[in-house]
Motif scaffolding. Structure first.
Motif, PDB file in Angstrom:
ATOM      1  N   ALA A  67       6.240  -2.848  -0.069  1.00 51.05           N
ATOM      2  CA  ALA A  67       7.004  -3.690  -0.990  1.00 51.05           C
ATOM      3  C   ALA A  67       6.890  -3.199  -2.432  1.00 51.05           C
ATOM      4  CB  ALA A  67       6.513  -5.138  -0.889  1.00 51.05           C
ATOM      5  N   LEU A  68       5.753  -2.598  -2.788  1.00 50.52           N
ATOM      6  CA  LEU A  68       5.521  -2.192  -4.175  1.00 50.52           C
ATOM      7  C   LEU A  68       5.834  -0.718  -4.432  1.00 50.52           C
ATOM      8  CD1 LEU A  68       2.136  -4.070  -4.681  1.00 50.52           C
ATOM      9  CD2 LEU A  68       4.297  -4.664  -5.762  1.00 50.52           C
ATOM     10  N   TRP A  69       5.482   0.152  -3.497  1.00 50.76           N
ATOM     11  CA  TRP A  69       5.657   1.590  -3.708  1.00 50.76           C
ATOM     12  C   TRP A  69       6.963   2.118  -3.130  1.00 50.76           C
ATOM     13  CZ3 TRP A  69       0.314   4.435  -2.839  1.00 50.76           C
ATOM     14  CH2 TRP A  69      -0.648   3.860  -3.671  1.00 50.76           C
ATOM     15  N   ARG A  70       7.480   1.455  -2.116  1.00 52.83           N
ATOM     16  CA  ARG A  70       8.774   1.812  -1.505  1.00 52.83           C
ATOM     17  C   ARG A  70       8.809   3.272  -1.044  1.00 52.83           C
ATOM     18  NH1 ARG A  70      11.977  -2.533  -2.485  1.00 52.83           N
ATOM     19  NH2 ARG A  70      11.408  -3.847  -4.269  1.00 52.83           N
ATOM     20  N   CYS A  71       7.788   3.657  -0.293  1.00 50.12           N
ATOM     21  CA  CYS A  71       7.697   5.031   0.223  1.00 50.12           C
ATOM     22  C   CYS A  71       7.434   4.988   1.727  1.00 50.12           C
ATOM     23  CB  CYS A  71       6.586   5.800  -0.487  1.00 50.12           C
ATOM     24  SG  CYS A  71       6.793   5.940  -2.271  1.00 50.12           S
TER      25      CYS A  71
END
Length: 492
Positions: free
Chosen positions: A262-266
């Motif tokens: 959700a935060l890094w989107r990787c």
């Protein structure tokens, strides 16, 4: 009106006259920053070339400022090093550490004593002098930002002391990743035990829910809560930017993966690598019915950090005793096993001892601090219940160890224990979950009141389920995850 129109025109002229110099200044500053970054990068590349002249083998460096501690994160570090040393024998392995009060030999010996892990090859230690900059105690306010900025300084010290070919952050200091990737020109990877900020932390502040990281005086004030929420959103955005720099991202659980995605989107670079738990050593403990036990011990494993919520364990134990007769109370004791990293942890143990005295359980609660592995194994082999109370525990190595040792586990109904560990196995129960003093006390009472045969079935199910968390499974998953990072440099 004419005067007002004149003033407005003059203001527009002033702003327009400042526009071009401002743009020019931005261009110049950007160019200077680019030149500075390029110069530092070239300097770092030269330092690497100078090192390669005397040392031909590629260098793999782990950033772990507290490598001499005794927690689950340190066990990941040593198991990862052992796996890499067995696979890539020609590489040089470095650990950046802030444990300046000990020697490298003492650190390696400590890893063997605490975790029963013996490395097949040598490790070089780079000792860092600025570790105090990442101590939470140094930042009574804006702790996340302070520690993250401090980690940049600590990471810079590490980089100038040794420029590696491959850099792996194994402790969660994501703000060091851009340093090594863009200034050090390294391949970078990370193993995330716990996101520095999570969606749950944002929810706690938004809902004005007091927690160990959201004090009551903030949660009770709508203005302060709004300011903190804005601060958290900005920090979460920055955390996502620096985290996305990583070429390989490993997370320790489903819960951690959900937050990192959700935060890094990787998503394409992120994989779950369950942390290594020394299950085989605990599985060697003979599993027997406990019907002949005259005494029952309840054992907790976890570093004495605030988020582990040891006070909840003590309060729940007090409520359990209230449910028992005097004879039954005499047969019960609570043993808190854990490591102390610093003076703050030691003070926390003292405060917990004071709480025990206040609740009248001082003679029934024992503290075991930084104990040897063999003593840990013995205490677990004698225990009836394994206790865990951390809210949103990212994984829970202590939970797995308790299950492997044959205790009936009682963990918090959140995070890794709920999603990955205390889950049914072949349709059978593997343990229990709770979330407050009353539910913990009730669950402990139910476990102790169950027949020895029922407890034995649960213990067997739990033992069978923990094979997926073994050292061997970790090594296999870890090597598979980091192979894209290492293949080019380490197979040449």
């Amino acid at each position: 009106m004419a005067e007002h129109g004149l003033c407005l025109c003059e203001l527009i002229r002033l702003l327009w006259s400042l526009l071009i110099p401002s743009l020019l200044a931005c261009v110049v500053l950007t160019a200077l920053l680019f030149v500075l970054i390029l110069g530092i990068r070239l300097w770092m590349q030269q330092k690497r070339k100078d090192r390669q002249k005397s040392e031909k083998s590629p260098v793999v460096a782990f950033f772990h400022p507290y490598c001499n501690a005794g927690g689950g994160g340190e066990r990941v570090l040593w198991c990862a090093l052992r796996a890499l040393q067995k696979r890539y024998k020609h590489a040089t392995f470095v650990v950046y550490t802030g444990d300046t009060g000990v020697t490298g030999e003492q650190i390696v010996e400590g890893a063997y004593r605490r975790f029963n892990i013996k490395l097949p090859g040598p490790v070089k230690f780079v000792f860092l002098e600025t570790r105090q900059l990442v101590e939470a105690s140094a930042y009574p306010y804006f702790t996340l930002l302070g520690q993250s900025l401090g980690s940049i300084v600590l990471g810079w010290e590490a980089l100038i002391k040794c420029v590696p070919d491959i850099y792996i952050d194994s402790m969660g200091y994501a703000f060091t990743l851009p340093l090594f990737k863009y200034l050090g020109a390294c391949q970078v990877g990370c193993y995330v035990h716990y996101p520095t900020i999570s969606i749950d932390m944002l929810s706690v502040v938004r809902d004005r829910n007091p927690r160990f990281n959201n004090s009551a005086f903030i949660s009770q004030n709508p203005i302060l809560s709004s300011c903190k929420l804005i601060y958290y959103f900005i920090f979460a955005f920055l955390y996502g930017l620096v985290g996305s720099c990583s070429d390989v991202i490993m997370v320790n659980s489903t819960w951690t993966q959900n937050h990192i995605l959700a935060l890094w989107r990787c998503g394409a670079r992120t994989s779950i690598v369950y942390p290594p738990c020394d299950v085989q050593t605990f599985l060697d403990i003979q599993l027997e019915e406990d019907e002949k036990k005259n005494h029952h011990s309840i054992v907790s494993i976890g570093q004495f950090r605030p988020e582990k919520d040891h006070s909840l364990q003590i309060r729940a134990f007090r409520k359990l005793l209230d449910k028992k007769t005097a004879e039954e109370q005499a047969a019960l004791k609570l043993i808190l096993i854990g490591g102390c990293r610093n003076h703050e942890d030691e003070e926390r143990v003292t405060q917990l001892g004071d709480l025990c005295e206040k609740l009248g359980v001082g003679d029934k609660v024992e503290f075991k601090i930084n104990i040897p592995f063999e003593e840990l194994k013995r205490l677990l082999s004698e225990a009836t219940i394994g206790l865990h109370t951390m809210w949103n525990e990212h994984f829970g190595i202590g939970v797995v160890e308790c299950m492997a040792a044959g205790t009936v586990i009682l963990a918090h109904n959140t995070g890794g224990p709920k999603l990955d560990i205390v889950v049914p196995y072949d349709g059978g129960v593997t343990g229990f979950l709770a979330d407050d003093e009353d539910s913990y006390a009730k669950a402990m009472d139910n476990i102790l009141s169950s027949s020895p045969e029922k407890r034995l079935d649960i213990r067997r199910n739990a033992r069978h389920s923990v094979g997926r968390f073994s050292d061997q499974e970790f090594e296999r998953s870890f090597l598979a995850a980091v192979e894209p990072l290492l293949l080019t440099l380490l197979t040449s």
